[in-house]
Design a protein around this motif. Structure first.
Motif, PDB file in Angstrom:
ATOM      1  N   LEU D 151       7.694  -2.699  -5.159  1.00 31.58           N
ATOM      2  CA  LEU D 151       6.842  -3.597  -4.384  1.00 31.58           C
ATOM      3  C   LEU D 151       5.566  -2.889  -3.959  1.00 31.58           C
ATOM      4  CD1 LEU D 151       6.793  -6.443  -3.244  1.00 31.58           C
ATOM      5  CD2 LEU D 151       7.701  -5.538  -1.110  1.00 31.58           C
ATOM      6  N   PHE D 152       5.726  -1.634  -3.579  1.00 34.33           N
ATOM      7  CA  PHE D 152       4.549  -0.844  -3.208  1.00 34.33           C
ATOM      8  C   PHE D 152       3.558  -0.792  -4.373  1.00 34.33           C
ATOM      9  CE2 PHE D 152       2.520   3.392  -3.180  1.00 34.33           C
ATOM     10  CZ  PHE D 152       1.793   3.267  -2.014  1.00 34.33           C
ATOM     11  N   HIS D 153       4.105  -0.650  -5.580  1.00 34.64           N
ATOM     12  CA  HIS D 153       3.219  -0.623  -6.745  1.00 34.64           C
ATOM     13  C   HIS D 153       2.559  -1.967  -6.987  1.00 34.64           C
ATOM     14  CE1 HIS D 153       5.053   3.252  -7.481  1.00 34.64           C
ATOM     15  NE2 HIS D 153       4.085   3.478  -8.345  1.00 34.64           N
ATOM     16  N   VAL D 154       3.296  -3.041  -6.701  1.00 34.12           N
ATOM     17  CA  VAL D 154       2.699  -4.370  -6.848  1.00 34.12           C
ATOM     18  C   VAL D 154       1.504  -4.486  -5.899  1.00 34.12           C
ATOM     19  CG1 VAL D 154       3.073  -6.836  -6.552  1.00 34.12           C
ATOM     20  CG2 VAL D 154       4.844  -5.432  -7.577  1.00 34.12           C
ATOM     21  N   VAL D 155       1.699  -3.999  -4.672  1.00 37.37           N
ATOM     22  CA  VAL D 155       0.610  -4.094  -3.707  1.00 37.37           C
ATOM     23  C   VAL D 155      -0.595  -3.287  -4.183  1.00 37.37           C
ATOM     24  CG1 VAL D 155      -0.084  -3.561  -1.351  1.00 37.37           C
ATOM     25  CG2 VAL D 155       2.173  -4.516  -1.799  1.00 37.37           C
ATOM     26  N   VAL D 156      -0.327  -2.033  -4.609  1.00 36.88           N
ATOM     27  CA  VAL D 156      -1.437  -1.209  -5.084  1.00 36.88           C
ATOM     28  C   VAL D 156      -2.126  -1.875  -6.270  1.00 36.88           C
ATOM     29  CG1 VAL D 156      -2.060   0.986  -6.132  1.00 36.88           C
ATOM     30  CG2 VAL D 156      -0.435   0.922  -4.259  1.00 36.88           C
ATOM     31  N   GLY D 157      -1.310  -2.394  -7.200  1.00 32.00           N
ATOM     32  CA  GLY D 157      -1.886  -3.069  -8.360  1.00 32.00           C
ATOM     33  C   GLY D 157      -2.729  -4.253  -7.928  1.00 32.00           C
ATOM     34  N   GLY D 158      -2.245  -4.984  -6.942  1.00 32.60           N
ATOM     35  CA  GLY D 158      -2.994  -6.142  -6.451  1.00 32.60           C
ATOM     36  C   GLY D 158      -4.355  -5.726  -5.909  1.00 32.60           C
ATOM     37  N   ILE D 159      -4.356  -4.636  -5.132  1.00 30.86           N
ATOM     38  CA  ILE D 159      -5.631  -4.166  -4.582  1.00 30.86           C
ATOM     39  C   ILE D 159      -6.574  -3.772  -5.706  1.00 30.86           C
ATOM     40  CG2 ILE D 159      -6.691  -2.355  -3.192  1.00 30.86           C
ATOM     41  CD1 ILE D 159      -4.121  -2.311  -1.529  1.00 30.86           C
ATOM     42  N   LEU D 160      -6.006  -3.056  -6.692  1.00 31.44           N
ATOM     43  CA  LEU D 160      -6.820  -2.634  -7.828  1.00 31.44           C
ATOM     44  C   LEU D 160      -7.421  -3.845  -8.539  1.00 31.44           C
ATOM     45  CD1 LEU D 160      -7.443   0.092  -9.042  1.00 31.44           C
ATOM     46  CD2 LEU D 160      -5.602  -0.267 -10.677  1.00 31.44           C
ATOM     47  N   LEU D 161      -6.613  -4.869  -8.747  1.00 31.89           N
ATOM     48  CA  LEU D 161      -7.106  -6.048  -9.452  1.00 31.89           C
ATOM     49  C   LEU D 161      -8.173  -6.763  -8.627  1.00 31.89           C
ATOM     50  CD1 LEU D 161      -3.891  -7.464 -11.148  1.00 31.89           C
ATOM     51  CD2 LEU D 161      -5.826  -6.308 -12.193  1.00 31.89           C
ATOM     52  N   THR D 162      -7.994  -6.757  -7.308  1.00 29.27           N
ATOM     53  CA  THR D 162      -9.021  -7.380  -6.472  1.00 29.27           C
ATOM     54  C   THR D 162     -10.354  -6.670  -6.643  1.00 29.27           C
ATOM     55  OG1 THR D 162      -7.227  -7.700  -4.899  1.00 29.27           O
ATOM     56  CG2 THR D 162      -9.441  -8.243  -4.153  1.00 29.27           C
ATOM     57  N   ILE D 163     -10.289  -5.342  -6.639  1.00 31.30           N
ATOM     58  CA  ILE D 163     -11.527  -4.586  -6.830  1.00 31.30           C
ATOM     59  C   ILE D 163     -12.149  -4.953  -8.168  1.00 31.30           C
ATOM     60  CG2 ILE D 163     -12.474  -2.275  -7.158  1.00 31.30           C
ATOM     61  CD1 ILE D 163     -10.305  -1.275  -5.246  1.00 31.30           C
ATOM     62  N   ILE D 164     -11.296  -5.038  -9.194  1.00 35.65           N
ATOM     63  CA  ILE D 164     -11.815  -5.365 -10.519  1.00 35.65           C
ATOM     64  C   ILE D 164     -12.457  -6.752 -10.505  1.00 35.65           C
ATOM     65  CG2 ILE D 164     -11.111  -5.861 -12.889  1.00 35.65           C
ATOM     66  CD1 ILE D 164      -9.020  -3.645 -12.521  1.00 35.65           C
ATOM     67  N   LEU D 165     -11.770  -7.660  -9.828  1.00 32.19           N
ATOM     68  CA  LEU D 165     -12.310  -9.026  -9.739  1.00 32.19           C
ATOM     69  C   LEU D 165     -13.715  -8.995  -9.158  1.00 32.19           C
ATOM     70  CD1 LEU D 165     -11.646 -12.022 -10.073  1.00 32.19           C
ATOM     71  CD2 LEU D 165     -10.798 -12.035  -7.746  1.00 32.19           C
ATOM     72  N   LEU D 166     -13.863  -8.242  -8.061  1.00 31.25           N
ATOM     73  CA  LEU D 166     -15.181  -8.172  -7.428  1.00 31.25           C
ATOM     74  C   LEU D 166     -16.210  -7.544  -8.364  1.00 31.25           C
ATOM     75  CD1 LEU D 166     -14.143  -7.147  -3.816  1.00 31.25           C
ATOM     76  CD2 LEU D 166     -14.912  -9.378  -4.652  1.00 31.25           C
ATOM     77  N   LYS D 167     -15.768  -6.559  -9.110  1.00 29.01           N
ATOM     78  CA  LYS D 167     -16.725  -5.888  -9.997  1.00 29.01           C
ATOM     79  C   LYS D 167     -17.115  -6.773 -11.179  1.00 29.01           C
ATOM     80  CE  LYS D 167     -16.416  -1.205  -8.712  1.00 29.01           C
ATOM     81  NZ  LYS D 167     -16.482   0.176  -9.073  1.00 29.01           N
ATOM     82  N   VAL D 168     -16.170  -7.566 -11.631  1.00 32.78           N
ATOM     83  CA  VAL D 168     -16.540  -8.508 -12.693  1.00 32.78           C
ATOM     84  C   VAL D 168     -17.567  -9.483 -12.145  1.00 32.78           C
ATOM     85  CG1 VAL D 168     -15.704 -10.316 -14.232  1.00 32.78           C
ATOM     86  CG2 VAL D 168     -14.307  -8.313 -13.811  1.00 32.78           C
TER      87      VAL D 168
END
Ligand code: HEA
Ligand code: HEA
Ligand code: CUA
Ligand SMILES: [Cu+2]
Lengths: 537, 311, 94, 206
Positions: D151-168
């Motif tokens: 679950l911790f990894h899901v959270v980290v992955g989610g944050i990473l994807l959010t950053i990517i979303l913003l960068k896109v």
């Protein structure tokens, strides 16, 4: 750090000044030096603990400290030495400083990550110290944190575990960085087999750091969970298995001993050709023996558990593999000797240290074989014999390898030369003290003197006293060596770019190296160790 | 006096043979290597040899120094294995003794409630030790017999041996087990059969009567690692017959005398550093405020008052 | 500096891969119902390994990566498998 | 080798280099969970029966739902990369957003699942748990640690994807430079990979 003299050309030491320019630098050479200073500090403080332990043992009974203090002391000594000093040790210092230069790159692949891992390392190291001084008892579990004791002891074990976990993370990041650097950043023309051998040893090391460290990370997390959440994976009262902990711990910690020794082997492999002015003997065998050590090293962890009640089958199986892992080390020793044979051998301090490396490593290695044989390990497991084995091989191997590298690359890094005479004297004292300190421990170990013993039977008095005297001599030697080095950082004679007539890339650039190493990335057209202008006086 | 390096059990021979082979090989190689280094340093020193040869490998040599060590280590492995394998094959007729390791003492249980602090075994009889731990890992090590096996809670580890010479030998605990790990020693005494049978018959059955509840608490909280009940001084003062005696203590750097009454004993347990017994160090004993309930402390006090380890 | 040489996986392929993965998931759920005793675990693990391979090859683009990376991934899984096997030399014979 | 520029000066890391770094990092993650899998294997071989029994307590339906959720999210993230490569940033953003939504669903499910366990006082250290048979304590201990770490990894992955979303969104990630996107996707696939093993081992071995 280094006073830029007005005439000195700009180099990595003086192209920017001020403390902040150091602390925030992503230059691999500066990060390497930061590691050097941090590691030296930790090494000296842990070494003092070693000395204090020896003084405590000068006579049976309580002499200068209580049992509680002694137990906390070998724990802290072990944790600092293993996790903070020798595991990052050579790779983080000389790997960082020399690896990019030796493969003809301007920096490592991820410079920012490199700086980040330095700070992770510092955080971990500080946590380790904090565990000593935080409210409550200093941890007293030994560096191995064996359960159930570590799950029950009323000391700051959790902080110490977190420290080890954090340090592991830093080690993983360094390893990752090096693997990518070696794969992607070699200068044009530098094929894999034109790469010098120190980078090769770092490559093998980095794979171990990368793949073994996470296992101990999760293991330590489980112990933390055990202490804080009472899950009980290792607690027999809840159905857990204490021996399983030992498996997990050594799955990491055995490969970790090769993290310590492989870079040291790499350093001496650089030194022998240079000081013999002769190509390295058996380049390929040395490369493949490094890789073989790294690979087979994963499969022998059980030799630390021969008496733990493992199954009979796994005891002899692990013993067998342990013997196999000795072969690549043997190959290296013989190749080093043959490299010197027929050369024009110049016995300068780096070579002196490299030769003592062979001697001490051989003693440490053969006693390792004694431990690898099940029958004899039953007798000497967890005795002073083991303590002597690993001091011979870690201090005598990795430690002397480090000193060898220090004396070898010192003029390159600082552009100054230490005093050769004093370096030789320091070596002499160090070497004598070393053997006096640790050799008696082999004998006492065979006679049954257990390790981690605050007190001992008076029949061991003679050996223990000799050993203490050795520790004091060793202490003098270390002081001599280190003061010589520190003193000449600023006051030494200016060193030429290539004082030892080496042929690898780091010797082809000015000393100290310029900020970006190379004005122009070199194109490599030949093998790394070709001495085509034999040096003759 | 204990003999230090002569094997006193049937297993010693196999182990010692492995030692000798490995050390002999090591010695020969070490001498060879040192001799070669000295030769190189003298013969090929830069002063003498100004034109280094430029060879860089030799397949034949590489094969030799891979195969020769390989053969040697296989022999070492063989000796290690044959020295070790009898250790795991317990003869069916072996006498069974249970060794109980706990912080920080050994107890040897001969069955029928007969428990001894020292291990007494008959000469030339096979003995199997069943290893039990009451708390953390320990390890039973008898150097003279060349045997060692960890004592791990939840595990039924064992070892066996046949003593082949009479005498008294050391027993060490060789797995780190906390504060008094180095004090967790005992003796093996090898005697002949007759003497052994007599000794066993005389061995008192451990008192099975109900224990004083205070004593039970004292045992359960490991007080006895620092305090004896028989007058010997360990880390802390002995508590033998302490109740009602005069104690010289240091309070706030001044020495004074107090009588060990209920009040004093309670204070010693709850706030050990308030009155530090003369001749002992402050800070060793920690307060038991968190660990012991008030009624437990009352029971301890009652134990000293009534039974008090008086004898 | 740029990602030009990257392979582009088509939307359709991604969808197909997902379908296969879902089918495999269903299979493993159904298989459990048959109570194959000791074999259930083995079967579940084999199915999981197949799924892993598919994810690695297509979603994670291993199929289109260079040989070195593929060797590394294979090696890492192999190493882990060996470590488990060796651990069980202890537990199996006990 | 294309990396002649000094990295302090280049804004973008060579994509091969960056990707290799990411893969190596994933290896360490595998070994991190690997340690737990070793413990699982050993404990299961010791307590087969009790594991079997304890696993019945878990809700295989939620487990299966979450498996499907993660598989689909793996596909959406893979597709978003395709979209970036085909220069369709809008579509890429939608697909990343879908992935994040699915991650949210996953976490919701986990919330209910954990909530249920807590309602039954089945959590590490609880009295109920301590009185269970040994094998079941181990099972639930592993269950909480493994799914918790995941679950911790899901959270980290989610944050990473959010950053990517913003960068896109801001155009920093585009058809030319999508290393971060690629690495984020790799990370997300790893999260999926681990679940692929956790699901049968924890929920299905009944
Ligand atoms: C740098 C670290 C390092 C290195 C390189 C080694 C190398 C080896 N170690 Fe050591 N070891 C430790 C650090 C290291 N060790 C530590 C820290 C511990 C204790 C941990 C603890 O409990 O706290 C330990 C403990 C330890 C044990 C467990 C002891 C016990 O607790 O009972 C064993 C058992 O097999 C062992 C074996 C070996 C062997 C066979 C090698 C081999 O790799 C050695 C190979 C080298 C040679 C063989 C010499 C050179 C060769 C020749 C000169 C040629 C001739 C050779 C032949 C004929 C064979 N070591
Ligand atoms: C790199 C690894 C390393 C090094 C270099 C050393 C170095 C030393 N160690 Fe170390 N040792 C370990 C790693 C190391 N040790 C480990 C891993 C353990 C196991 C722990 C455990 O059981 O858990 C151990 C255990 C251990 C024990 C066993 C404890 C026991 O089992 O009872 C002993 C006992 O004598 C000991 C002694 C020493 C000594 C005397 C030195 C000497 O060589 C030190 C020499 C140096 C000096 C004497 C001081 C130098 C000082 C200065 C130069 C100036 C100081 C200046 C400032 C502070 C500013 N060590
Ligand atoms: Cu018991 Cu050490
Ligand atoms: Cu080892």
């Amino acid at each position: 750090m280094n006073n830029p003299s007005p005439t000195a050309p700009l180099n990595f030491l003086n192209h920017k000044t001020g403390l902040w320019s150091w602390l925030s630098s992503t230059d691999h050479k500066r990060i390497g030096l930061l590691y050097l200073y941090a590691i030296t500090t930790f090494f000296l403080s842990a070494a003092v603990l070693g000395l204090l332990m020896k003084i405590e043992k000068v006579a049976p009974g309580e002499t200068i400290m209580t049992a509680q203090t002694y137990n906390a002391m070998f724990t802290l000594h072990g944790i600092i030495m293993i996790f903070i000093v020798v595991i990052p040790g050579l790779a983080a210092v000389f790997g960082n400083i020399m690896l990019p230069i030796m493969i003809g790159a301007k920096d490592v692949a991820f410079p920012k990550l490199n700086l980040f891992s330095f700070y992770v390392y510092i955080t971990g190291a500080c946590l380790g110290l904090y565990s000593q001084f935080a409210h409550g008892h200093s941890p007293d579990t030994g560096w191995t944190f064996y359960v159930p004791y570590s799950a029950e002891a009323s000391s700051n074990v959790v902080i110490a575990l977190t420290a080890a976990f954090t340090l592991g993370f830093a080690s993983i990041l360094t390893g990752l960085n090096f693997i990518v650097t070696i794969h992607r950043m070699r200068a044009p023309g530098m094929t894999w087999f034109r790469m010098p051998l120190f980078p090769w040893s770092l490559y093998a090391t980095a794979w171990i750091q990368l793949l073994a460290t996470p296992v101990v990370g999760i293991t330590l997390l489980m112990v933390i969970a055990e202490r804080t959440l009472h899950i009980g994976f290792f607690d027999p009262a809840l159905g857990g298995d204490p021996v399983l902990y030992q498996h997990l711990f050594w799955i990491y910690s055995h490969p970790a001993v090769y993290v310590m020794i492989l870079p040291a082997m790499g350093v001496v492999t650089e030194i022998f050709p240079t000081f013999s002015q002769k190509p390295v003997f058996g380049y390929l065998p040395i490369v493949f023996s490094s890789l073989a050590i790294a690979l087979v090293g994963y499969f022998v962890w059980g030799h630390h558990m021969f008496t733990s009640g493992m199954s009979y089958e796994s005891r002899w199986f692990f013993s067998f593999l342990t013997f196999l892992v000795a072969i690549p080390s043997a190959i290296k020793v013989f190749n080093w000797l043959s490299t010197m044979y027929g050369g024009s051998v110049d016995l300068q301090p780096p070579l002196l240290y490299a030769i003592s490396f062979i001697f001490l490593f051989t003693i440490g290695g053969f006693t390792g074989l004694t431990l690898g044989s099940v029958a004899t390990d039953i007798q000497v497991h967890n005795t002073d014999f083991v303590v002597a084995h690993f001091h011979y091989i870690i201090f005598g191997g990795m430690g002397f390898g480090f000193f060898a590298g220090m004396h070898y690359w010192y003029p390159k890094i600082y552009g100054r030369m230490y005093n050769i005479r004093w370096a030789n004297i320091g070596w002499g004292i160090l070497f004598t003290g070393f053997n006096l300190l640790y050799f008696p421990m082999f004998i006492m170990g065979i006679q049954g003197m257990p390790r981690r013993y605050f007190d001992y039977d008076p029949k061991f008095q003679l050996g223990q006293t000799i050993s203490t005297i050795g520790a004091i001599i060793l202490f003098t030697g270390l002081i001599t060596m280190i003061s010589n080095l520190i003193y000449h950082v600023r006051r030494g004679a200016i060193a030429p770019a290539n004082p030892w007539h080496g042929v690898t890339l780091e010797w082809q650039i000015p000393s100290p190296p310029p900020h970006e190493n190379f004005d122009e990335i070199p194109v490599i057209t030949r093998d790394p160790y070709v001495f085509d202008n034999p040096y003759t006086k | 006096m204990t003999t230090m390096f002569s094997g006193a059990s049937n297993l010693a021979e196999g182990v010692d043979r492995a030692f000798i082979f490995i050390f002999a090989t090591a010695f020969i190689f070490l001498i060879g290597i040192v001799a070669l280094i000295i030769y190189i340093l003298i013969h090929f020193s830069r002063k003498k040899n100004k034109s280094p040869q430029q060879f860089s490998g030799n397949t034949k040599l590489e094969i030799i120094w891979t195969v020769v060590p390989l053969i040697l280590v296989l022999i070492m492995f063989y000796y290690g294995w044959v020295g070790f394998s009898p250790m795991r094959k317990v003869p069916a007729d072996a006498m069974q003794i249970k060794a109980i390791g706990k912080m920080w003492e050994w107890n040897f249980d001969y069955g029928n409630g007969k428990i001894s602090k020292d291990l007494v075994v008959p000469l030339n009889r096979n003995v199997k030790m069943n290893l039990y731990s009451a708390d953390v890992n320990h390890s039973l090590f008898i150097p003279a017999f060349r045997v060692k096996e960890d004592v791990i809670p939840g595990y039924n580890n064992y070892l066996w041996f046949r003593p082949i010479s009479k005498g008294t030998f050391d027993i060490f605990c060789t797995e780190y087990c906390g504060l008094a790990h180095s004090g967790m020693t005992a003796k093996v005494i090898v005697v002949d059969s007759l003497e052994f049978n007599k000794w066993l018959a005389d061995l008192k059955v451990a008192a099975s009567g109900p224990e004083h509840p205070g004593l039970a608490i004292i045992k359960a909280n490991a007080c006895l690692t620092c305090h004896s009940l028989d007058g010997t001084k360990i880390i802390g003062p002995s508590l033998k017959g302490i109740y009602g005696t005069k104690r010289t203590v240091v309070t706030n750097n001044t020495e004074r005398e107090v009588v060990a009454d209920d009040e004093y004993i309670k204070r010693s347990i709850l706030d050990p550093n308030a009155d530090v017994v003369k001749g002992f160090n402050k800070g060793l004993m920690q307060s038991y405020k968190e660990t012991l309930k008030a009624e437990d402390i009352d029971k301890i006090v009652d134990y000293f008052k009534t039974a008090g380890g008086q004898k | 500096m740029k990602n030009h040489d990257s392979h582009i996986t088509s939307y359709a392929l991604n969808l197909k891969v997902l379908l296969v993965l879902l089918i495999l998931t269903m299979t493993s759920i159904l298989v459990i119902k048959f109570h194959l005793g000791a074999y259930t675990v083995a079967l579940a693990l084999i199915l999981a390994s197949i799924k892993t391979t598919i994810v690695l090859t297509y979603f994670m683009h291993l199929k289109f990566e260079n040989l070195i990376l593929r060797l590394m991934v294979g090696g890492v899984f192999l190493l882990f498998a060996i470590i488990i096997v060796i651990t069980f030399i202890d537990y199996y014979f006990r | 080798m294309s990396t002649t520029e000094h990295s302090e000066h280049s804004e973008y890391i060579d994509s091969e280099t960056g990707k290799m770094g990411m893969w190596l990092f994933l290896f360490t993650e595998l070994f991190l969970f690997g340690g737990l899998f070793i413990v699982y294997a050993v404990m299961r071989s010791k307590y087969g029966e009790e594991f079997h029994h304890a696993a019945l307590e878990l809700n295989a339906f939620i487990g299966a739902t979450n498996t499907v959720v993660l598989l689909v999210s793996s596909m959406t993230v893979a597709m978003s990369l395709t979209a970036i490569q085909k220069n369709q940033p809008k579509l890429a953003m939608i697909l990343i957003f879908c992935t994040l939504l699915l991650a949210g669903v996953f976490m919701m499910n986990k919330y209910f699942e954990y909530g249920h366990k807590f309602a039954l006082h089945l959590y590490p250290g609880s009295d109920v748990m301590r009185n269970l048979p040994h094998g079941e304590i181990m099972f639930f201990g592993l269950y909480f640690l493994m799914t918790g770490l995941h679950l911790f990894h899901v959270v980290v992955g989610g944050i990473l994807l959010t950053i990517i979303l913003l960068k896109v969104w801001s155009g920093k990630i585009n058809q030319e430079h999508f290393l971060l996107h690629e690495n984020g996707a790799l990370y997300w696939h790893l999260v999926d990979l681990i679940w692929i093993f956790l699901f049968p081992l924890l929920y299905l071995i009944t």
